[in-house]
Design a protein around this motif. Structure first.
Motif, PDB file in Angstrom:
ATOM      1  N   MET A  59       0.819  -1.209   0.000  1.00  0.00           N
ATOM      2  CA  MET A  59       0.000   0.000   0.000  1.00  0.00           C
ATOM      3  C   MET A  59       0.860   1.270   0.000  1.00  0.00           C
ATOM      4  SD  MET A  59      -2.945  -1.354  -0.039  1.00  0.00           S
ATOM      5  CE  MET A  59      -4.109  -0.089   0.349  1.00  0.00           C
ATOM      6  N   LEU A  60       2.022   1.210   0.638  1.00  0.00           N
ATOM      7  CA  LEU A  60       2.891   2.375   0.748  1.00  0.00           C
ATOM      8  C   LEU A  60       4.317   1.898   0.933  1.00  0.00           C
ATOM      9  CD1 LEU A  60       3.153   5.494   1.080  1.00  0.00           C
ATOM     10  CD2 LEU A  60       2.862   5.127   3.533  1.00  0.00           C
ATOM     11  N   ASN A  61       5.223   2.552   0.208  1.00  0.00           N
ATOM     12  CA  ASN A  61       6.638   2.202   0.321  1.00  0.00           C
ATOM     13  C   ASN A  61       7.449   3.475   0.090  1.00  0.00           C
ATOM     14  OD1 ASN A  61       9.000   0.779   0.557  1.00  0.00           O
ATOM     15  ND2 ASN A  61       8.898  -0.122  -1.481  1.00  0.00           N
ATOM     16  N   THR A  62       8.007   4.034   1.159  1.00  0.00           N
ATOM     17  CA  THR A  62       8.818   5.242   1.021  1.00  0.00           C
ATOM     18  C   THR A  62      10.284   4.886   1.244  1.00  0.00           C
ATOM     19  OG1 THR A  62       8.663   5.918   3.348  1.00  0.00           O
ATOM     20  CG2 THR A  62       6.902   6.667   1.856  1.00  0.00           C
ATOM     21  N   ARG A  63      11.157   5.701   0.664  1.00  0.00           N
ATOM     22  CA  ARG A  63      12.587   5.377   0.694  1.00  0.00           C
ATOM     23  C   ARG A  63      13.314   5.905   1.918  1.00  0.00           C
ATOM     24  NH1 ARG A  63      15.044   6.561  -5.102  1.00  0.00           N
ATOM     25  NH2 ARG A  63      15.298   8.552  -4.087  1.00  0.00           N
ATOM     26  N   GLY A  64      12.764   6.883   2.618  1.00  0.00           N
ATOM     27  CA  GLY A  64      13.448   7.419   3.791  1.00  0.00           C
ATOM     28  C   GLY A  64      14.614   8.316   3.451  1.00  0.00           C
ATOM     29  N   ASN A  65      14.574   8.945   2.275  1.00  0.00           N
ATOM     30  CA  ASN A  65      15.685   9.793   1.847  1.00  0.00           C
ATOM     31  C   ASN A  65      15.489  11.259   2.225  1.00  0.00           C
ATOM     32  OD1 ASN A  65      13.680  10.568   0.095  1.00  0.00           O
ATOM     33  ND2 ASN A  65      14.771  10.007  -1.779  1.00  0.00           N
ATOM     34  N   GLY A  66      14.420  11.569   2.994  1.00  0.00           N
ATOM     35  CA  GLY A  66      14.178  12.933   3.437  1.00  0.00           C
ATOM     36  C   GLY A  66      13.442  13.799   2.440  1.00  0.00           C
ATOM     37  N   ASP A  67      13.035  13.249   1.309  1.00  0.00           N
ATOM     38  CA  ASP A  67      12.365  14.017   0.256  1.00  0.00           C
ATOM     39  C   ASP A  67      10.847  13.978   0.470  1.00  0.00           C
ATOM     40  OD1 ASP A  67      11.404  15.200  -2.055  1.00  0.00           O
ATOM     41  OD2 ASP A  67      12.629  13.996  -3.416  1.00  0.00           O
ATOM     42  N   LEU A  68      10.314  15.021   1.110  1.00  0.00           N
ATOM     43  CA  LEU A  68       8.884  15.090   1.396  1.00  0.00           C
ATOM     44  C   LEU A  68       8.063  15.079   0.113  1.00  0.00           C
ATOM     45  CD1 LEU A  68       6.469  15.418   3.293  1.00  0.00           C
ATOM     46  CD2 LEU A  68       6.931  17.890   3.314  1.00  0.00           C
ATOM     47  N   LYS A  69       8.536  15.751  -0.911  1.00  0.00           N
ATOM     48  CA  LYS A  69       7.792  15.797  -2.173  1.00  0.00           C
ATOM     49  C   LYS A  69       7.627  14.392  -2.762  1.00  0.00           C
ATOM     50  CE  LYS A  69       7.428  18.740  -6.233  1.00  0.00           C
ATOM     51  NZ  LYS A  69       8.025  19.793  -7.043  1.00  0.00           N
ATOM     52  N   GLU A  70       8.643  13.574  -2.634  1.00  0.00           N
ATOM     53  CA  GLU A  70       8.556  12.192  -3.114  1.00  0.00           C
ATOM     54  C   GLU A  70       7.540  11.392  -2.301  1.00  0.00           C
ATOM     55  OE1 GLU A  70      11.445   8.433  -2.702  1.00  0.00           O
ATOM     56  OE2 GLU A  70      12.289  10.005  -3.994  1.00  0.00           O
ATOM     57  N   VAL A  71       7.496  11.610  -1.003  1.00  0.00           N
ATOM     58  CA  VAL A  71       6.515  10.926  -0.154  1.00  0.00           C
ATOM     59  C   VAL A  71       5.100  11.333  -0.561  1.00  0.00           C
ATOM     60  CG1 VAL A  71       5.653  10.634   2.210  1.00  0.00           C
ATOM     61  CG2 VAL A  71       8.126  10.672   1.780  1.00  0.00           C
ATOM     62  N   ILE A  72       4.899  12.619  -0.827  1.00  0.00           N
ATOM     63  CA  ILE A  72       3.589  13.097  -1.270  1.00  0.00           C
ATOM     64  C   ILE A  72       3.197  12.406  -2.576  1.00  0.00           C
ATOM     65  CG2 ILE A  72       2.329  15.119  -2.125  1.00  0.00           C
ATOM     66  CD1 ILE A  72       4.035  16.781  -0.094  1.00  0.00           C
ATOM     67  N   TYR A  73       4.148  12.272  -3.496  1.00  0.00           N
ATOM     68  CA  TYR A  73       3.871  11.577  -4.760  1.00  0.00           C
ATOM     69  C   TYR A  73       3.458  10.128  -4.499  1.00  0.00           C
ATOM     70  CZ  TYR A  73       4.431   9.666  -9.427  1.00  0.00           C
ATOM     71  OH  TYR A  73       4.198   9.038 -10.616  1.00  0.00           O
ATOM     72  N   LYS A  74       4.167   9.444  -3.616  1.00  0.00           N
ATOM     73  CA  LYS A  74       3.873   8.035  -3.328  1.00  0.00           C
ATOM     74  C   LYS A  74       2.474   7.860  -2.748  1.00  0.00           C
ATOM     75  CE  LYS A  74       8.104   6.047  -3.780  1.00  0.00           C
ATOM     76  NZ  LYS A  74       8.476   4.756  -4.268  1.00  0.00           N
TER      77      LYS A  74
END
Length: 171
Positions: free
Chosen positions: A34-49
């Protein structure tokens, strides 16, 4: 029901991911990712995911600093407004909270940009000195009390309004 519990957990995972983009999160339900974030500190990428291309392509970055406060993160252009507040995400010192003062400040910052009864997408972190915020207001720690409520309100309102005024709002 299982679906109800799953939706509560999904909302919590989204809140955690948005509040801590520096931590990787992987969330599955019945074997389905359902959700998989990389933990690289990029909030914009998390929003995209979490929310996809429509919101991602309409983000406006905010990085505002005052004498004692900092507001960072993203707001969306008015084109992605919704009929409820479910996409207003804000954090105080990286803690997800529900606060009427912060919500009202954000919405007043959008005054003149949104139709009545429409609400913006936000993913904002408000950094305050620990002495300026009391988290022991509610048993779930979801509500806060701000010692400088009027100053914080005006800081958020003006930061949001300024970001919207300086952005290209038409794609």
């Amino acid at each position: 029901t299982n679906n109800t519990e799953s939706s509560y957990i999904s909302a919590l995972m989204e809140q955690l991911s948005l509040s801590r983009p520096d931590i990787a999160f992987k969330y599955t339900v019945n074997g389905r990712l359902m959700l998989n974030t990389r933990g690289n500190g990029d909030l914009k990428e998390v929003i995209y995911k979490i929310y996809g291309r429509d919101i991602y392509e309409n983000l406006i970055e905010i990085n505002a600093i005052s004498r004692a406060y900092e507001l960072s993160g993203f707001i969306a252009k008015p084109v992605v407004a919704r009929k409820n507040r479910l996409m207003e995400h804000y954090f105080v010192n990286s803690r997800y909270v529900e606060d009427k003062v912060i919500s009202r400040a954000i919405e007043e910052g959008y005054s003149g940009f949104l139709m009545q009864h429409c609400f913006p997408f936000t993913a904002l972190n408000l950094t305050l000195p620990p002495s300026a915020v009391d988290v022991n207001v509610h048993p779930r720690k979801m509500e806060v009390r701000l010692s400088e409520e009027k100053e914080v309100f005006e800081f958020i309102r003006s930061s949001v309004a300024e970001a919207l005024s300086s952005a290209e709002l038409i794609n």
